[in-house]
Design a protein around this motif. Structure first.
Motif, mmCIF file in Angstrom:
data_model
loop_
_atom_site.group_PDB
_atom_site.id
_atom_site.type_symbol
_atom_site.label_atom_id
_atom_site.label_comp_id
_atom_site.label_asym_id
_atom_site.label_seq_id
_atom_site.Cartn_x
_atom_site.Cartn_y
_atom_site.Cartn_z
ATOM 1 N N ARG A 80 -18.607 -60.094 35.843
ATOM 2 C CA ARG A 80 -18.540 -60.693 34.511
ATOM 3 C C ARG A 80 -19.158 -59.770 33.449
ATOM 4 N N THR A 81 -18.742 -58.517 33.494
ATOM 5 C CA THR A 81 -19.127 -57.557 32.457
ATOM 6 C C THR A 81 -18.073 -57.575 31.351
ATOM 7 N N VAL A 82 -18.533 -57.542 30.115
ATOM 8 C CA VAL A 82 -17.645 -57.627 28.946
ATOM 9 C C VAL A 82 -18.015 -56.539 27.945
ATOM 10 N N ALA A 83 -16.989 -55.960 27.314
ATOM 11 C CA ALA A 83 -17.192 -55.067 26.164
ATOM 12 C C ALA A 83 -16.569 -55.725 24.936
ATOM 13 N N ILE A 84 -17.193 -55.527 23.801
ATOM 14 C CA ILE A 84 -16.706 -56.092 22.538
ATOM 15 C C ILE A 84 -16.261 -54.948 21.639
ATOM 16 N N THR A 85 -15.013 -55.001 21.183
ATOM 17 C CA THR A 85 -14.473 -53.956 20.318
ATOM 18 C C THR A 85 -13.865 -54.557 19.065
ATOM 19 N N PHE A 86 -13.843 -53.739 18.010
ATOM 20 C CA PHE A 86 -13.216 -54.108 16.733
ATOM 21 C C PHE A 86 -12.277 -52.979 16.323
ATOM 22 N N ASP A 87 -11.103 -53.340 15.840
ATOM 23 C CA ASP A 87 -10.148 -52.344 15.350
ATOM 24 C C ASP A 87 -10.084 -52.376 13.829
ATOM 25 N N ASP A 88 -9.898 -51.196 13.236
ATOM 26 C CA ASP A 88 -9.509 -51.039 11.826
ATOM 27 C C ASP A 88 -10.660 -50.987 10.819
ATOM 28 N N ALA A 89 -11.898 -51.102 11.265
ATOM 29 C CA ALA A 89 -13.051 -50.883 10.372
ATOM 30 C C ALA A 89 -13.050 -51.778 9.146
ATOM 31 N N TYR A 90 -12.804 -53.067 9.356
ATOM 32 C CA TYR A 90 -12.826 -54.012 8.241
ATOM 33 C C TYR A 90 -14.257 -54.363 7.844
ATOM 34 N N ILE A 91 -14.453 -54.647 6.557
ATOM 35 C CA ILE A 91 -15.776 -54.941 6.014
ATOM 36 C C ILE A 91 -16.415 -56.173 6.663
ATOM 37 N N SER A 92 -15.594 -57.119 7.123
ATOM 38 C CA SER A 92 -16.149 -58.335 7.719
ATOM 39 C C SER A 92 -16.918 -58.029 9.009
ATOM 40 N N ILE A 93 -16.627 -56.903 9.638
ATOM 41 C CA ILE A 93 -17.395 -56.519 10.830
ATOM 42 C C ILE A 93 -18.858 -56.353 10.461
ATOM 43 N N TYR A 94 -19.109 -55.704 9.322
ATOM 44 C CA TYR A 94 -20.478 -55.469 8.863
ATOM 45 C C TYR A 94 -21.101 -56.751 8.313
ATOM 46 N N ARG A 95 -20.336 -57.474 7.507
ATOM 47 C CA ARG A 95 -20.893 -58.645 6.819
ATOM 48 C C ARG A 95 -21.111 -59.842 7.742
ATOM 49 N N GLU A 96 -20.170 -60.069 8.646
ATOM 50 C CA GLU A 96 -20.208 -61.281 9.462
ATOM 51 C C GLU A 96 -20.547 -61.027 10.927
ATOM 52 N N ASP A 115 -8.713 -42.732 7.344
ATOM 53 C CA ASP A 115 -8.228 -42.754 5.962
ATOM 54 C C ASP A 115 -8.790 -43.927 5.178
ATOM 55 N N ALA A 116 -8.824 -45.097 5.816
ATOM 56 C CA ALA A 116 -9.296 -46.300 5.127
ATOM 57 C C ALA A 116 -10.742 -46.140 4.669
ATOM 58 N N VAL A 117 -11.567 -45.511 5.525
ATOM 59 C CA VAL A 117 -12.975 -45.313 5.183
ATOM 60 C C VAL A 117 -13.124 -44.185 4.166
ATOM 61 N N GLU A 118 -12.428 -43.072 4.402
ATOM 62 C CA GLU A 118 -12.525 -41.915 3.510
ATOM 63 C C GLU A 118 -12.081 -42.243 2.096
ATOM 64 N N ARG A 119 -11.025 -43.061 1.979
ATOM 65 C CA ARG A 119 -10.467 -43.385 0.658
ATOM 66 C C ARG A 119 -11.136 -44.598 0.026
ATOM 67 N N GLY A 120 -12.031 -45.260 0.769
ATOM 68 C CA GLY A 120 -12.753 -46.396 0.212
ATOM 69 C C GLY A 120 -11.888 -47.596 -0.093
ATOM 70 N N TYR A 121 -10.931 -47.889 0.810
ATOM 71 C CA TYR A 121 -10.101 -49.074 0.603
ATOM 72 C C TYR A 121 -10.989 -50.304 0.472
ATOM 73 N N GLY A 122 -10.528 -51.286 -0.306
ATOM 74 C CA GLY A 122 -11.364 -52.426 -0.668
ATOM 75 C C GLY A 122 -11.899 -53.236 0.486
ATOM 76 N N ASP A 123 -11.140 -53.352 1.578
ATOM 77 C CA ASP A 123 -11.603 -54.171 2.695
ATOM 78 C C ASP A 123 -12.119 -53.331 3.855
ATOM 79 N N ALA A 124 -12.406 -52.048 3.572
ATOM 80 C CA ALA A 124 -12.851 -51.150 4.641
ATOM 81 C C ALA A 124 -14.355 -50.909 4.579
ATOM 82 N N LEU A 125 -14.914 -50.589 5.730
ATOM 83 C CA LEU A 125 -16.314 -50.199 5.819
ATOM 84 C C LEU A 125 -16.545 -48.839 5.172
ATOM 85 N N SER A 126 -17.790 -48.571 4.845
ATOM 86 C CA SER A 126 -18.178 -47.234 4.380
ATOM 87 C C SER A 126 -18.843 -46.498 5.538
ATOM 88 N N TRP A 127 -18.964 -45.178 5.408
ATOM 89 C CA TRP A 127 -19.666 -44.412 6.447
ATOM 90 C C TRP A 127 -21.132 -44.821 6.513
#
Length: 352
Positions: A80-96, A115-127
């Motif tokens: 019963r080992t589990v890994a948790i992953t998130f795709d696409d670097a959305y801001i909600s990962i950080y906030r929620e 690209d999403a992070v480098e270009r600072g898309y509105g719903d993307a995380l920052s570095w």
């Protein structure tokens, strides 16, 4: 006569061996939010319920790189080992999600399309936000530069030109992630879960482990250029479904035909053939599903190790799956395997 301490040590060793495993479940999330598309979202309340279930029911949440290392080198994992992953670097990962992960002291992986992070898309995380999570144990992995449909080829595009283009995309994203976070994990999540054998061969040659979006747990027989993950979003994130999935075991598929997910336009009702290795599953209760229906199992040998399944319905453009499950001998857990299908449009395009 053995001392009590020696007996206890032996019992603990035997217990540890009894609960050792060679498999794990990888969960895939996108948004953790009440206000994002339902099909790729879990609410913060749902996400906390998922984490609490893992905490309260004896699961080990382990960093994905460590899980992959142990399975590939045949080192035991806790059952019963589990890994948790998130795709696409959305801001909600950080906030929620991040505050909840810290609350439970759980490691996690974010597959970043740079690209999403480098270009600072509105719903993307920052570095800056990504590095704050790295300091708390997050792993930052590769989701390509632009999150495109990598299986698409331009009209008249030579295969080697196409492969060189994908190589550059993955290599560039890995270089940016390394420069920005110091991590170089060589783990790549296929955008949309889409890939074909030449692309899988490419990342293998590049030294990467690949991750898809077909469901199922990871085991020693899994394809490490396209490891399964359980997508968590919409109806697939319901608690009863979550409980079933995190308790699954890998159905030991030792061979399959076809090797590719791509549908031939001249055969839109393809046959999937699977060969099974031995295991603790109840073969007589094996069941397969696809396109909203139960699929007839056609055994090809007397030992019932190789079978074929086929849908009577044509597979439409887009992505779909055939799933096969069988209960273990206790009837409390399921062995699970999924094969995904990809049919392009008549113009050779993949659908979002």
């Amino acid at each position: 006569m053995l001392r009590l301490s020696t007996i206890l040590s032996l019992l603990l060793l035997l217990s540890a061996r009894a609960f050792a495993a060679d498999h794990a479940v990888i969960l895939q999330y996108h948004h953790v939010s009440d206000n994002t598309p339902r099909s790729t979202s879990v609410t913060p309340a749902q996400f906390e319920e998922h984490l609490s279930y893992l905490r309260d029911n004896g699961f080990t949440v382990m960093a994905l790189p460590e899980i992959i290392k142990r399975i590939r080198t045949h080192q035991a994992l806790p059952d019963r080992t589990v890994a948790i992953t998130f795709d696409d670097a959305y801001i909600s990962i950080y906030r929620e999600a991040f505050p909840l992960m810290k609350k439970h002291s759980y490691p996690f992986t974010i597959f970043v399309n740079t690209d999403a992070v480098e270009r600072g898309y509105g719903d993307a995380l920052s570095w800056q936000q990504l590095n704050e999570m790295v300091e708390s144990g997050a792993s930052i992995a590769n989701h390509g530069v632009s999150h495109g449909h990598l299986v698409e080829r331009a009209k008249g595009e030579d295969e080697q030109v196409w492969l060189n283009k994908i190589h550059k995309d993955i290599e560039t994203a890995e270089k940016i992630i390394n420069e920005k976070t110091g991590q170089d994990l060589k783990m790549f999540a296929w955008p949309y879960g889409e890939t074909v054998p030449p692309l899988r061969q490419l990342i293998g040659q590049m030294g990467f482990v690949g991750f898809g979006q077909q469901s199922g747990p990871v085991g020693a027989l899994s394809d490490f250029t396209k490891l399964p993950r359980f997508p968590m979003g919409g109806a697939y994130a319901a608690m009863d479904s979550f409980i079933t999935k995190v308790n699954t075991l890998p159905l030991p598929v030792s061979g399959k035909t076809p090797d590719s997910s791509l549908i031939d336009e001249n055969n839109t009702t393809p046959v999937l053939q699977l060969t099974l290795a031995g295991g603790d599953y109840q073969k007589k209760l094996l069941a397969c599903y696809g396109l909203g229906e139960s699929l007839k199992i056609n055994w090809l040998d007397a030992e019932k190790m190789t079978f074929q399944i086929q849908s009577e319905k044509a597979i439409l453009p887009g992505r779909s799956r055939f799933n096969c499950t069988a209960p273990d001998q206790s009837g409390r857990r399921y062995y699970w395997y999924s094969h995904d299908w990809l049919r392009l449009t008549s113009e050779g395009k993949a659908l979002d």
